[in-house]
Design a protein around this motif. Structure first.
Motif, mmCIF file in Angstrom:
data_model
loop_
_atom_site.group_PDB
_atom_site.id
_atom_site.type_symbol
_atom_site.label_atom_id
_atom_site.label_comp_id
_atom_site.label_asym_id
_atom_site.label_seq_id
_atom_site.Cartn_x
_atom_site.Cartn_y
_atom_site.Cartn_z
ATOM 1 N N THR A 20 0.662 -1.158 0.149
ATOM 2 C CA THR A 20 0.035 -0.128 -0.073
ATOM 3 C C THR A 20 0.721 1.272 -0.167
ATOM 4 O O THR A 20 0.354 2.413 0.262
ATOM 5 N N LEU A 21 2.087 1.075 -0.525
ATOM 6 C CA LEU A 21 3.124 2.085 -0.331
ATOM 7 C C LEU A 21 2.491 3.404 -1.148
ATOM 8 O O LEU A 21 2.639 4.641 -0.815
ATOM 9 N N HIS A 22 2.043 3.409 -2.351
ATOM 10 C CA HIS A 22 1.756 4.410 -3.224
ATOM 11 C C HIS A 22 0.454 4.978 -2.479
ATOM 12 O O HIS A 22 0.006 6.232 -2.918
ATOM 13 N N LEU A 23 -0.555 4.350 -1.764
ATOM 14 C CA LEU A 23 -1.641 4.850 -1.083
ATOM 15 C C LEU A 23 -1.371 5.876 0.151
ATOM 16 O O LEU A 23 -1.999 6.483 0.531
ATOM 17 N N HIS A 24 -0.105 5.565 0.578
ATOM 18 C CA HIS A 24 0.022 6.466 1.968
ATOM 19 C C HIS A 24 0.376 7.762 1.706
ATOM 20 O O HIS A 24 1.389 7.945 0.785
ATOM 21 N N PRO A 25 0.063 8.678 2.625
ATOM 22 C CA PRO A 25 0.460 10.195 2.310
ATOM 23 C C PRO A 25 1.930 10.554 2.301
ATOM 24 O O PRO A 25 2.319 11.753 1.948
ATOM 25 N N THR A 26 2.724 9.644 3.008
ATOM 26 C CA THR A 26 3.993 10.015 2.997
ATOM 27 C C THR A 26 4.739 9.594 1.925
ATOM 28 O O THR A 26 6.002 9.840 1.972
ATOM 29 N N PHE A 27 4.387 8.726 1.007
ATOM 30 C CA PHE A 27 5.027 8.198 -0.126
ATOM 31 C C PHE A 27 5.742 9.441 -1.036
ATOM 32 O O PHE A 27 6.735 9.396 -1.273
ATOM 33 N N PRO A 28 4.814 10.410 -1.356
ATOM 34 C CA PRO A 28 5.158 11.514 -2.267
ATOM 35 C C PRO A 28 6.379 12.359 -1.384
ATOM 36 O O PRO A 28 7.256 12.584 -2.130
ATOM 37 N N PRO A 29 6.252 12.567 -0.159
ATOM 38 C CA PRO A 29 7.236 13.838 0.340
ATOM 39 C C PRO A 29 8.716 12.749 0.450
ATOM 40 O O PRO A 29 9.573 13.461 0.249
ATOM 41 N N MET A 30 8.397 11.626 0.671
ATOM 42 C CA MET A 30 9.637 10.842 1.007
ATOM 43 C C MET A 30 10.299 10.698 -0.542
ATOM 44 O O MET A 30 11.589 10.789 -0.408
ATOM 45 N N LEU A 31 9.543 10.374 -1.476
ATOM 46 C CA LEU A 31 10.376 10.575 -2.898
ATOM 47 C C LEU A 31 10.989 11.682 -3.188
ATOM 48 O O LEU A 31 12.295 11.742 -3.517
ATOM 49 N N VAL A 32 10.202 12.736 -2.842
ATOM 50 C CA VAL A 32 10.929 14.247 -2.997
ATOM 51 C C VAL A 32 11.964 14.459 -2.417
ATOM 52 O O VAL A 32 13.093 15.045 -2.913
#
Length: 713
Positions: free
Chosen positions: A547-559
């Protein structure tokens, strides 16, 4: 004590009166009357014995009265022991003193019409002109002067001790307390121990702030210690203790959070202004005053949302709206640099279009339409020459050539982000050795075919301080909400690799069970001056795996993975007393830099060798403000430094000097030099000694009464 004296010595002229009983006895002595009587031989012998006894009693009474009168005259003359002068110096080198003066920034506190530093200055002047006159004196301040070296032998060779009359004391500017003042007191004790004198004095003039005296003060043997405690009983000052950004590195286009700590009186209330402004572009933002309600410990924390400008250097300043008794602590500034735009290439992966699209949207939600967004994201079949970040979705083990390309790309100081498809571990052992070697150079460890015990894995933070998780470790983000159905497990981690996220309830099968990793960081070094990073996800952002892509922390971690690391920022925040340095290899291409400070001061700085490497280094500054490193060739700003006042010295919490001493200590603790004079004046008062002669008089009178009234015989 210097000896016995008499406060009413004229009474001693009455000492001859002690012989008055003898004189009266001689003047009024009566002769025995002779009476004729019949001859009675035995009666005459008895009378002779009785007369002898009466004669002894009369002489005893005479002696008792004479001694009682003598003791009474002695008591009337008021005998007393005179103490020697407390500050007495027997001339020459018979007395030495060390004054330890607190010259730190906390002494700038205004109290009772003057600053604590001003009171300390007057105290030192009065000591030199008064009590210490004639002594050899050394003065130590909060920060070591060139002559105040740690080696006391070298200190003596530089004639630290001088005659008090020759010392021209002038109040120095405030100094950052690099070491606690307690260390300077211990140095003073060692200095005094080496002095060939009879009397040794150690005088400490300070506000006794907690950070200056983190431990008890030992009382040196053979040294008379005086502690002059200047701190006020009621401190009404407040200060901005710290200003920081959450996350530490801002993302343009997103709202950041300024975290401001305020210190002051418990249960007090203050108003705080926050201003953010770009130092490269026009404009800024001023936020309405925010209330800071201090708790029982005198602390308050504010969180102010900030819109960070899109590029360049940015200053965030927090200040109290009212004037404070400690003026320099009223405001505090944070200097930061918005990271430069990073060119990000997402490498094509056959059959993984959905996964690639999710990653692309996470790294650039605006699809390239936001000019201020820090990432320029595009898909590519190979590594573009201008790329800073490469993202690869590994559905099949890449070739030796592609693995080496990714390794060389990271070694050049760039960033690689890998997503591994679970199940690849089963084919690891069948790969040719060259391919395994090439992949081992970028993977966080050796893939293992061991089965994981659970069917669902919950993420857990392994490295809370990792910059990738900056601002995301708070419970409100619930990183534990990330789950994975399948992971690619690793057996032994490679050198330089560490987990950022583990899974809480998974372990590799068999003996020696250990947590499995979800996200890893590995540093890849190219040479002594360059190093890059490889981030590895042990699963895919796909519902079949996690569910990595559904979690709100995934985009800021990638950035935050893709942005330039905070350690490579050209903005630094240092405190007074710290040298300004540029040590990164990217600065060494300049043969010379110009350092511009507040007030238009400029200094040309060439690189020097320090600890085996070249650095640009400028001596510590005693002026707070913004400093700019410029390339003289084109006047371009290369880096900036924010020099600010020492934050710890704004914490006005104190320990009374008396509590720093051992029980039964003979050290004198006072609040002012006037109180010290009163205490020493009291010690110099005569000590009455008339109690003993009065007691003798009373005892003799009692004995005289008993002897005089004793029955005959």
């Amino acid at each position: 004590m210097s000896g016995l004296t008499f406060l009413f010595s004229a009474a001693l002229w009455a000492l001859p009166l002690a012989g008055l009983p003898v004189l009266l006895h001689l003047l009024f002595r009566r002769k025995s009357q002779v009476v004729p009587f019949p001859t009675l031989r035995f009666v005459r012998a008895s009378m002779q014995q009785t007369a002898a006894r009466k004669k002894i009693r009369r002489w005893l009474l005479l002696l008792l009265r004479a001694v009682a009168l003598l003791a009474l005259i002695w008591a009337v003359a008021q005998p007393a022991l005179m103490p020697s002068d407390v500050w007495a110096s027997r001339g020459g080198n018979s007395a030495a003193a060390v004054i330890v003066v607190d010259t730190s920034y906390s002494m700038q506190l205004a109290a009772d019409g003057s600053t604590l530093a001003g009171r300390a200055d007057r105290t030192v002047r009065e000591l030199l002109a008064g009590q210490l006159r004639g002594m050899k004196v050394a003065i130590l301040r909060s920060q070591a002067a060139p002559a105040d070296l740690a080696d006391t032998t070298e200190l003596q060779s530089q004639e630290t001790f001088r005659d008090a009359a020759t010392i021209q004391w002038s109040a120095p500017p405030p100094q950052p307390a690099v070491t606690p003042l307690a260390d300077r007191v211990e140095l003073a004790a060692r200095l005094l121990a080496q002095q060939p004198v009879d009397d040794r004095w150690l005088i400490v003039v300070s506000d006794f702030q907690n950070r200056e005296f983190p431990r008890a003060i030992p009382e040196p043997n053979g040294v008379r210690m005086v502690l002059i405690d200047l701190h006020p009983d009621d401190v009404r000052s407040a200060s901005i203790a710290s200003v920081r950004l959450n996350p530490e590195q801002p993302t343009p286009g997103l709202i950041s959070e300024a975290v401001i700590d305020v210190a002051g009186r418990p249960r007090d209330a203050r108003q705080v202004n926050v201003v953010s402004r770009s130092l490269d572009l026009e404009g800024g933002a001023t936020h309405p005053p925010a209330p800071a309600n201090l708790d029982d410990g005198g602390r308050a924390r504010l969180r102010i949302p900030l819109a960070i400008p899109p590029a360049g250097f940015v200053a965030v300043e927090a200040s109290l709206t009212s004037e404070q008794p400690l003026p320099w602590a009223r405001s505090r500034r944070l200097l930061l640099q918005v990271p430069p735009r990073q060119n990000t290439a997402i490498l094509d992966s056959p059959g993984m279009d959905d996964v690639t699209r999710r990653i692309e949207l996470a790294m650039d939600p605006g699809g390239g339409r936001a000019d201020a967004w820090p990432l320029s994201v595009r898909r590519a079949s190979g590594l573009p020459a201008d790329a800073n970040v490469a993202v690869a979705v590994i559905s099949d083990w890449p070739s030796v050539e592609r693995a080496r390309q990714l390794r060389d790309f990271a070694a050049a100081g760039n960033t690689v982000i890998l997503f591994l498809r679970p199940g690849l571990e089963a084919s690891w052992a069948d790969l040719p050795q060259p391919q395994r070697d090439a992949l081992s150079a970028i993977l966080p460890g050796v893939p293992t075919a061991a089965l994981l015990r659970s069917s669902t894995y919950t993420a857990a933070i392994a490295s809370p301080a990792d910059p990738v998780l900056d601002g995301l470790t708070d419970e409100r983000f619930q990183i534990g909400g990330i789950t994975a159905r399948r992971l690619l497990p690793f057996d032994v981690l490679s050198p330089g690799a560490q987990p950022i996220l583990n899974v809480a309830d998974a372990a590799t099968g068999g003996a020696g069970a250990r947590p499995a990793g979800l996200l890893f960081r590995r540093s890849i070094s190219g040479n002594a001056s360059q190093a890059g990073t490889v981030f590895t996800f042990a699963t895919l952002p796909d519902k079949r795996y996690s569910t990595l892509h559904l979690h709100p922390t995934f985009p800021p971690m990638l950035v935050q993975m893709a942005l330039r690391p905070p350690t490579q920022s050209d903005a630094t925040n240092v405190e007074l007393g710290t040298p300004l340095t540029l040590s990164d290899a990217r600065y060494l291409k300049y043969p010379e830099l110009r350092l511009e400070g507040p007030g238009g001061t400029t200094t040309n700085v060439r690189p020097t060798t320090q600890d085996g490497r070249k650095v640009f280094r400028a001596d510590p500054s005693d002026i707070a403000g913004l400093y700019t490193w410029r390339n003289p060739a084109d006047d371009r700003a290369v880096a900036m430094a924010n020099v600010q006042y020492p934050a710890a010295e704004a914490d006005l919490s104190y320990t009374p000097a008396g509590k720093l001493l051992a029980t039964g200590s003979s050290a004198v603790v006072v609040r002012s030099l006037g109180e010290l004079a009163d205490k020493f004046s009291a010690l110099s008062q005569p000590v009455p000694q008339w109690q003993l002669p009065l007691a003798i008089v009373m005892a003799l009178l009692c004995v005289e009464a008993f002897v005089g009234s004793a029955p005959r015989g």
